[in-house]
Design an enzyme around this catalytic site. Structure first.
Site, PDB file in Angstrom:
ATOM      1  N   GLU A  17     -75.262  22.580  13.825  1.00  0.00           N
ATOM      2  CA  GLU A  17     -75.316  21.404  12.795  1.00  0.00           C
ATOM      3  C   GLU A  17     -73.927  21.441  11.938  1.00  0.00           C
ATOM      4  O   GLU A  17     -73.168  22.493  11.834  1.00  0.00           O
ATOM      5  CB  GLU A  17     -76.526  21.503  11.932  1.00  0.00           C
ATOM      6  N   ARG A 100     -86.192  24.016   2.906  1.00  0.00           N
ATOM      7  CA  ARG A 100     -84.952  24.352   3.093  1.00  0.00           C
ATOM      8  C   ARG A 100     -83.768  23.308   2.913  1.00  0.00           C
ATOM      9  O   ARG A 100     -84.243  21.995   3.227  1.00  0.00           O
ATOM     10  CB  ARG A 100     -84.638  25.158   4.319  1.00  0.00           C
ATOM     11  N   ASN A 102     -80.872  20.984   4.377  1.00  0.00           N
ATOM     12  CA  ASN A 102     -80.528  20.391   5.596  1.00  0.00           C
ATOM     13  C   ASN A 102     -79.230  19.997   5.470  1.00  0.00           C
ATOM     14  O   ASN A 102     -78.138  20.642   5.092  1.00  0.00           O
ATOM     15  CB  ASN A 102     -81.630  19.449   6.167  1.00  0.00           C
ATOM     16  N   ASN A 148     -80.892  13.917   6.394  1.00  0.00           N
ATOM     17  CA  ASN A 148     -79.926  14.091   7.512  1.00  0.00           C
ATOM     18  C   ASN A 148     -78.573  13.314   7.082  1.00  0.00           C
ATOM     19  O   ASN A 148     -78.058  13.699   5.862  1.00  0.00           O
ATOM     20  CB  ASN A 148     -80.325  13.645   8.893  1.00  0.00           C
ATOM     21  N   ASP A 198     -79.545  11.518  13.827  1.00  0.00           N
ATOM     22  CA  ASP A 198     -79.543  12.786  13.120  1.00  0.00           C
ATOM     23  C   ASP A 198     -78.361  12.921  12.189  1.00  0.00           C
ATOM     24  O   ASP A 198     -78.287  12.180  10.943  1.00  0.00           O
ATOM     25  CB  ASP A 198     -79.369  13.998  14.039  1.00  0.00           C
TER      26      ASP A 198
END
Length: 292
Positions: A17, A100, A102, A148, A198
């Protein structure tokens, strides 16, 4: 248009990522969230070094001083690339141990935007935050489920944002001076057969390049008309994010993941988890740095 996609590095990342291009040093930072790894890929010699941390790392961005901000499981940290010292700057969700950070990026004025999500992807447990150079952190959007992709228009008047399960890219008016955002009715809707949106990036023409989780592709969209313009097939099931890099900012670096795939899927997509690269006929915009 046909595109040539090549493997830049077969990393077999569990959850690759957050690619971030370091224009000054011509290298790419990216993360493997679940393996708690920061990767530094150098295209000139095809070498990659890895630094391992003690918690999940969702995103990384460069600061003006040449260090990094890391959006991690337990907050946002300043990280010295030289000494490897990590200093916590903010932890807005210290009362939410099952969340958490991202994805995250800097806006044109150098503020760091980063969003959160539940570790088990519970609905509407996350938020999108904005951190400025004084250390002040502000909740900008809430609730969200899987915060995202982020991008800003070249003229700095719009911000684009993805909350993955909505299958939408939302369009906000953006005030670069104040950092404020205002909702609009504009939205890009991703059809179910294309997977889930995403991460994303934007080119110098103001068109969005979107990674498709479960969709094996990157797509290019006009955010003003909400029309798809192009598509790049990627030989990986879960495509997570992309960013422009290279000397001329005309190479798209693409991250992918292996997490959650069964043996049959891994046989079909053996390159899942790789870092891919694709030369494009359009240039991107150099990533903004954190103003510290």
């Amino acid at each position: 248009m046909s595109f040539k996609v090549e493997v830049a590095y077969d990393a077999k990342a569990t959850l690759g990522e957050g690619p971030h291009w370091d224009e000054a040093n011509q290298r790419l930072f990216w993360v493997d969230i679940l393996e708690k790894q920061l990767h530094i890929y150098q295209p000139h010699d095809n070498q990659m070094t890895t630094r391992v941390f003690d918690q999940y790392i969702g995103a990384c961005v460069l600061t003006e001083s040449g260090n990094l901000l890391l959006a991690m499981k337990n907050g946002i940290y300043h990280y010295s690339l030289l000494t490897e010292e990590k200093t916590k700057l903010a932890d807005p969700e210290h009362t939410l141990p099952n969340n958490r950070f991202n994805d995250g990026k800097c806006d044109p004025a150098g503020r760091f935007w980063a969003g959160t999500m539940s570790l088990n992807e519970e609905k509407e447990q996350g938020s999108l935050y904005r951190l400025d150079s004084t250390g002040n952190i502000k909740k900008m959007l809430s609730p969200v489920t899987i915060s995202n992709g982020l991008a800003w228009s070249p003229d700095q008047t719009y911000m684009y944002y993805i909350d993955t399960p909505t299958r939408e890219v939302k369009v906000f008016r953006f005030d670069s001076t104040t950092g404020d955002i205002t909702s609009t009715n504009q939205v890009i809707k991703i059809p179910p057969e294309m997977g889930y949106p995403d991460g994303m990036t934007i080119d110098e023409e103001g068109m969005l390049w979107i990674a498709h989780w479960g969709g094996s592709r990157i797509t290019r969209w006009n955010p003003q008309t909400a029309k798809q313009l192009d598509e790049i097939p990627i030989p990986a099931k879960n495509v997570t994010s992309c960013t422009f890099g290279g000397k001329h900012l005309d190479e798209l670096y693409i991250t992918t993941a292996r997490v959650g795939m069964n043996e049959i899927e891994l046989e079909e997509y053996p390159l899942s988890g790789s870092l891919f690269k694709c030369k494009l006929p359009v240039k991107g915009i150099a990533p903004y740095l954190f103003h510290s």
